[in-house]
Scaffold this motif. Structure first.
Motif, mmCIF file in Angstrom:
data_model
loop_
_atom_site.group_PDB
_atom_site.id
_atom_site.type_symbol
_atom_site.label_atom_id
_atom_site.label_comp_id
_atom_site.label_asym_id
_atom_site.label_seq_id
_atom_site.Cartn_x
_atom_site.Cartn_y
_atom_site.Cartn_z
ATOM 1 N N PHE A 1 10.506 -35.580 -18.443
ATOM 2 C CA PHE A 1 10.324 -35.774 -19.515
ATOM 3 C C PHE A 1 9.198 -36.984 -19.261
ATOM 4 N N THR A 2 9.891 -37.846 -17.977
ATOM 5 C CA THR A 2 9.345 -38.789 -17.615
ATOM 6 C C THR A 2 7.919 -38.849 -16.844
ATOM 7 N N THR A 3 8.168 -37.156 -16.214
ATOM 8 C CA THR A 3 6.473 -37.402 -15.854
ATOM 9 C C THR A 3 5.416 -36.366 -16.355
ATOM 10 N N LEU A 4 5.640 -36.169 -17.232
ATOM 11 C CA LEU A 4 4.676 -35.985 -18.350
ATOM 12 C C LEU A 4 3.677 -37.195 -19.005
ATOM 13 N N SER A 5 2.548 -36.903 -18.738
ATOM 14 C CA SER A 5 1.522 -37.658 -18.972
ATOM 15 C C SER A 5 2.082 -38.863 -20.695
ATOM 16 N N LYS A 6 1.630 -39.535 -21.479
ATOM 17 C CA LYS A 6 1.969 -40.134 -22.456
ATOM 18 C C LYS A 6 1.581 -39.536 -23.495
ATOM 19 N N SER A 7 0.101 -38.648 -23.474
ATOM 20 C CA SER A 7 -0.276 -37.885 -24.406
ATOM 21 C C SER A 7 0.936 -36.861 -24.748
ATOM 22 N N LEU A 8 1.104 -35.946 -24.150
ATOM 23 C CA LEU A 8 2.316 -35.063 -23.555
ATOM 24 C C LEU A 8 3.469 -35.408 -24.487
ATOM 25 N N GLN A 9 3.913 -36.432 -23.748
ATOM 26 C CA GLN A 9 5.072 -37.169 -24.338
ATOM 27 C C GLN A 9 4.806 -37.556 -26.001
ATOM 28 N N ASP A 10 4.129 -37.854 -26.084
ATOM 29 C CA ASP A 10 3.612 -38.378 -27.844
ATOM 30 C C ASP A 10 3.869 -37.057 -28.813
ATOM 31 N N ASP A 11 3.053 -35.612 -27.732
ATOM 32 C CA ASP A 11 3.318 -34.501 -28.717
ATOM 33 C C ASP A 11 4.461 -34.055 -28.652
ATOM 34 N N VAL B 1 0.942 -23.278 -23.237
ATOM 35 C CA VAL B 1 1.399 -23.747 -21.901
ATOM 36 C C VAL B 1 0.643 -25.478 -22.095
ATOM 37 N N SER B 2 1.008 -26.390 -21.960
ATOM 38 C CA SER B 2 0.635 -27.128 -22.547
ATOM 39 C C SER B 2 -1.269 -27.904 -23.229
ATOM 40 N N ALA B 3 -2.078 -26.938 -23.011
ATOM 41 C CA ALA B 3 -2.899 -27.507 -22.812
ATOM 42 C C ALA B 3 -3.412 -27.656 -24.185
ATOM 43 N N ASN B 4 -2.527 -27.308 -25.389
ATOM 44 C CA ASN B 4 -2.946 -27.864 -26.806
ATOM 45 C C ASN B 4 -3.336 -29.306 -26.590
ATOM 46 N N VAL B 5 -2.638 -30.217 -25.789
ATOM 47 C CA VAL B 5 -2.880 -31.605 -25.840
ATOM 48 C C VAL B 5 -4.372 -32.250 -25.288
ATOM 49 N N PRO B 6 -4.444 -31.483 -24.397
ATOM 50 C CA PRO B 6 -6.018 -32.115 -23.206
ATOM 51 C C PRO B 6 -6.886 -31.259 -24.493
ATOM 52 N N LEU B 7 -6.767 -30.300 -24.709
ATOM 53 C CA LEU B 7 -8.097 -29.376 -25.288
ATOM 54 C C LEU B 7 -8.211 -29.747 -26.724
ATOM 55 N N GLN C 1 -10.663 -32.564 -26.929
ATOM 56 C CA GLN C 1 -11.954 -32.662 -27.029
ATOM 57 C C GLN C 1 -12.327 -31.843 -28.204
ATOM 58 N N THR C 2 -11.360 -31.950 -29.669
ATOM 59 C CA THR C 2 -11.284 -31.083 -30.636
ATOM 60 C C THR C 2 -11.984 -31.819 -31.530
ATOM 61 N N GLY C 3 -12.887 -31.937 -32.611
ATOM 62 C CA GLY C 3 -13.008 -32.776 -33.609
ATOM 63 C C GLY C 3 -11.415 -32.621 -34.967
ATOM 64 N N ALA C 4 -11.962 -33.339 -35.791
ATOM 65 C CA ALA C 4 -11.290 -32.808 -36.804
ATOM 66 C C ALA C 4 -11.176 -31.937 -37.587
ATOM 67 N N THR C 5 -10.212 -30.895 -37.657
ATOM 68 C CA THR C 5 -10.242 -30.204 -38.853
ATOM 69 C C THR C 5 -9.834 -29.727 -40.079
ATOM 70 N N ASP D 1 -6.908 -28.449 -42.511
ATOM 71 C CA ASP D 1 -6.119 -28.448 -42.148
ATOM 72 C C ASP D 1 -5.382 -29.970 -42.443
ATOM 73 N N GLY D 2 -6.725 -31.533 -42.112
ATOM 74 C CA GLY D 2 -6.173 -32.011 -41.957
ATOM 75 C C GLY D 2 -5.775 -33.662 -40.350
ATOM 76 N N ARG D 3 -5.323 -31.906 -39.913
ATOM 77 C CA ARG D 3 -5.742 -32.839 -38.312
ATOM 78 C C ARG D 3 -7.052 -33.399 -37.735
ATOM 79 N N LEU D 4 -7.019 -34.473 -37.152
ATOM 80 C CA LEU D 4 -7.757 -35.366 -36.845
ATOM 81 C C LEU D 4 -7.989 -35.180 -35.386
ATOM 82 N N ALA D 5 -9.462 -35.519 -35.453
ATOM 83 C CA ALA D 5 -10.289 -35.886 -34.142
ATOM 84 C C ALA D 5 -9.338 -36.274 -32.626
ATOM 85 N N HIS D 6 -9.615 -35.035 -31.883
ATOM 86 C CA HIS D 6 -8.509 -35.780 -31.206
ATOM 87 C C HIS D 6 -7.382 -36.056 -30.618
ATOM 88 N N THR D 7 -6.747 -35.221 -31.293
ATOM 89 C CA THR D 7 -5.150 -35.352 -31.701
ATOM 90 C C THR D 7 -4.994 -33.620 -31.379
#
Length: 848
Positions: free
Chosen positions: A824-834, A698-704, A707-711, A713-719
């Motif tokens: 789009f304008t109803t989404l949280s900023k973090s989800l918009q950024d994603d 769904v869109s849980a890849n953003v809020p979850l 809650q996740t540290g760096a991985t 693959d180069g992904r930074l923590a909490h992104t």
């Protein structure tokens, strides 16, 4: 060859639809208290009766007394709230979260709702009754302490059904349209007359059948309430045209949903009562209309051929239904709202595809549903299209024209994968050919299935973190001890450790889902819903107790691309090329590649150090804690840590990534996906069915992801972590066809609860006839390689950025989020950024 001829000619949009949409979005959605007050009243009066009877009587009490309204200009009536896009509350599932958020729900970043002081008071008084009686409390009591700990540490979350109703179903709309609830009531009465008082299941079966009868009677009376209201409004109406419409509405409601529909307008009205009342009975979402173009077609064809209706008026009725689907709403807790942002109810309507005999059944209504999405231009329904070798090209072009508008609709589904995947789960070929989609991407057979789709979100990246910490998280031994990573000699040892962490957590996920499953069966059996699912009446059981013919549980895993890329990085850089050690990688992950630690990372490190000191018998004072914090922050910001982070990120960047049509990487991703999909097949649910995996977030890849540290693959923590089975944002650098080829190499058949593949195109890529033809070619090419699902955003990055900066100018900008579209304008900023960061494709490669 298809069974039907159809027209692809556009039908003009009625001015009525523009006004209905404007009225719907004039104000912020509002929480109302009527349902909570009424269900509490009923429960207080039925304390010592069987639960299924209590549920039926509560449903009846609500339908007899909840305020009703007919909105201006409506042709299809029935509203759950007086306020447009308002929502009721459902305290029998949970209520504590709402009380805790009374003062913040109106100002939160995702899906805010207005709530008056009067409503707060009424809800607080009603909620007092439910202490100790909710499904969430009972489910908690059934869970193991290790399960609750895993949830607390964000390995997975079953919150969707932990705090809410299930939904995620398509009922027998066709049967309601044919015989009405009078006919369904007669079926229950006949079964009740057939059984004997001496039967071993007489007590439970007889009460269930009585509950179905009560629910049918309540539904019939509810329709008549609207008929009477329409007559009252007609008496007061001075507009001759509107008076005529109101009298027609009154006549419709006098017949349906009690009896079978006699016309297309009545069929539309009967459909809507079912859709609305399923939502009012419980707080589930993803109650999906399914194959609307199939079960509605006989009524349309009859009226069109007799001259009782024009194609234009039929289109207007469908448009009105699409508006009404956006009137339904639901309030979730703040954390869940982040994961489902956009006020979505995931009501999936699917058109096209085959019938039970394998013939294409695209028809006029298939085209008109696409047209309705253009006219209404709102997120609901989540329109989908079935694609197979026999799909007409002009039908797919019509669907592509809708995609080109940028609305993120329709989603495209592959019959050639989904039909055999459902057969592998026990459906007959005929049933599998008649599949529809639930919610985001989940296939099932309508009217026979309790799929428990979307049962949990499982973050596949979190067990990887546990491998690096030997199962410890925030100072707690959360997973099994799989060994110190510094001591692993081969990649196989590392991979086995990951699988061990996965298997342990998957079993806890199953425990959580089954605990919630049992709680729903005990406390919230749903007789109205069950009256429209086979074979609940024959079995004498509600859906929640296993009354459906097919019973599944479908939790979804996500982070596939991050996991594939991370493990491949470890395999290549650590064990094959030896450019990096696991000790170095562990240290740099802990320090977020030298990019700075978030407060929660500092707290986590401090907790681990403090726990270690305490274990060694060293007293930990406040001064020592402060000193540890200072040391941790200083270390994370040191030049040497930053330099080490940059060096390792540069190494990682050179490693090939999933999404570029590189076999070695892509088939490795396929194997990684199996670490989630295969173990789930070993488990059963309390309803007698099996677990089946989905691969979508769904869109849980953003809020979850937050809650996740760096991985690795180069992904930074909490992104954000990767979206569905799509490549990680920005990793697919070889174009859309290469990305599609990579995703197609995953085993979509085993993920029979659905996979989700997002792509984003610049509008220029779909311009002109050639753009549409190439777009259809891309879909067919991907599906020929046995991909299951595709969906698209067609919007340029600059527009999204502008909308984020000045939302007032982009109120009607709809985008594809995950398995659904939203404003789009109803989404949280973090989800918009994603969404902004997703790879934007500007052209096609040659498509065979």
């Amino acid at each position: 060859m298809g069974l039907y001829t159809y027209s692809t000619a556009d039908i003009p949009k009625s001015p009525r639809i523009t006004k209905l949409v404007d009225n719907l979005y004039a104000k912020m959605p509002e929480i109302e208290a009527a349902r909570a007050v009424l269900i509490t009243e009923s429960y207080q009066q039925t304390e010592n009766e069987p639960m299924i009877i209590r549920r039926a009587k509560a449903y009846q009490h609500i339908l007899e007394n909840i305020p009703i309204t007919i909105r201006d200009l409506e042709l299809i009536v029935g509203s759950t709230t007086l306020a447009p896009r308002g929502c009721q509350t459902y305290p029998e599932f949970s209520y504590e979260w709402l009380e805790a958020e009374f003062d913040t729900v109106e100002t939160r970043s995702a899906d805010p709702f207005y709530i008056s002081d009067k409503t707060k008071k009424l809800l607080h008084e009603a909620n007092g009754y439910w202490k100790g009686k909710t499904t969430s409390e009972l489910a908690t009591a059934y869970m193991e302490k290790e399960t609750l700990l895993a949830i607390e540490h964000n390995i997975f979350t079953p919150g969707n059904y932990f705090y809410n109703g299930i939904g995620h179903v398509t009922v027998k709309y066709d049967e309601v349209l044919a015989i009405g609830f009078k006919g369904i009531k007669e079926k229950a009465e006949a079964e009740l007359a057939r059984i004997h008082v001496g039967d071993g299941n007489y007590q439970t079966k007889s009460r269930f059948l009585e509950a179905v009868i009560i629910s049918c009677e309540a539904t019939i009376e509810y329709g008549k309430r609207y008929g009477r209201l329409a007559i009252d409004l007609a008496r007061e109406c001075n507009d001759p045209e509107r008076k005529k419409e109101l009298l027609a509405i009154a006549a419709n409601c006098a017949n349906v949903p009690e009896n079978g529909a006699r016309s297309f307008w009545e069929a539309c009205q009967s459909f809507w009562f079912v859709q609305q009342l399923l939502q009012l009975e419980s707080s589930g979402h993803s109650i999906s209309p399914g194959r609307f173009d199939q079960y509605m077609y006989p009524y349309y064809k009859q009226d069109l051929e007799s001259g009782a209706i024009t194609r234009e008026f039929a289109q207007e009725l469908i448009d009105c239904i699409f508006v009404k689907l956006n009137d339904l709403n639901k309030c979730r807790d703040a954390a869940s709202a982040e994961g489902f942002a956009g006020y979505s109810l995931f009501q999936n309507m699917i058109v096209g595809g085959q019938n039970e005999e394998g013939l294409d059944v695209t028809n006029d209504l298939s085209i008109m549903a696409i047209q309705a999405s253009k006219h209404v231009y709102l997120p609901q329904p989540s329109l989908s299209v079935r694609v197979w070798n026999g799909s007409p090209h002009d039908f797919l072009v019509k669907a592509a024209e809708l995609t080109r508008t940028g609305i993120g609709l329709p989603a495209y589904y592959n019959d050639e994968v989904i039909i055999p995947s459902l057969e592998s789960r026990g459906l007959t070929l005929e049933e599998a050919r008649d599949y529809n989609i639930i919610g985001c991407v989940e296939p099932q057979k309508a009217g026979k299935t309790d799929g428990w789709h979307d049962a949990a979100f499982f973050n596949m990246c979190r067990p990887l973190e546990l491998v690096f910490s030997n199962g410890v998280d925030k100072g707690v031994q959360l997973g099994p001890k799989t060994g110190n990573v510094e001591e692993f000699k081969t990649f196989e040892e590392f991979y086995d450790a990951y699988k061990a962490q996965m298997n342990y957590m998957i079993e806890l996920l199953v425990n959580a889902d089954n605990a919630i499953d049992v709680a729903h069966a005990e406390r919230v059996p749903l007789p109205f819903l069950s009256s429209m699912i086979d074979d609940c009446i024959g079995r004498g059981k509600s859906v929640q107790e296993g009354g459906a013919i097919y019973n599944f549980t479908g939790p979804q895993g996500f982070g596939i691309a991050n996991m594939a890329d991370s493990l491949y990085v470890i395999k290549k850089l650590v064990f094959e090329e030896k450019k990096l050690t696991l000790s170095e990688l562990r240290r740099v992950l802990k320090m977020n590649y030298g990019k700075g630690l978030a407060p929660e990372d500092v707290a986590d490190t401090v907790a681990q150090v403090a726990t270690q000191m305490a274990g060694e018998g060293v007293a930990v004072t406040d001064r020592e804690i402060a000193s540890i914090i200072k040391e941790v922050v200083a270390a994370s910001e040191s030049p040497s840590v930053k330099a080490e982070g940059e060096r390792i990120l540069a190494l990682i960047e050179e490693v090939p990534k999933f999404g570029n049509d590189i076999d070695e990487v892509d088939y490795f991703a396929r194997d990684v996906a199996y670490t989630y999909t295969r173990p789930l097949l070993n488990y059963h649910n309390p309803r007698g069915g099996i677990f089946q995996a989905g691969l979508y977030p769904v869109s849980a890849n953003v809020p979850l992801g937050a809650q996740t540290g760096a991985t690795p693959d180069g992904r930074l923590a909490h992104t954000p972590v990767a979206d569905g089975v799509s490549p990680a944002a920005g990793a697919d650098t070889n174009g859309p066809t290469a990305a599609a080829n990579s995703v197609a190499k995953l085993d979509h058949f085993i993920a029979s609860n659905g996979t989700l593949f997002n792509q984003k195109f610049h509008p220029s890529a779909l311009s002109g006839e050639a753009g549409l033809d190439n777009f259809v070619g891309l879909i067919r090419s991907y599906f020929d390689q046995k991909g299951s699902h595709m969906q698209f955003n067609v919007v340029d990055r600059e527009t999204l950025i502008a909308a984020q900066k000045d939302p007032s100018k982009y109120k009607h900008l709809v985008v594809r989020v995950a398995g659904y579209s939203a404003l789009f304008t109803t989404l949280s900023k973090s989800l918009q950024d994603d969404i902004i960061k997703r790879t934007e494709q500007s052209s096609y490669e040659a498509v065979d």
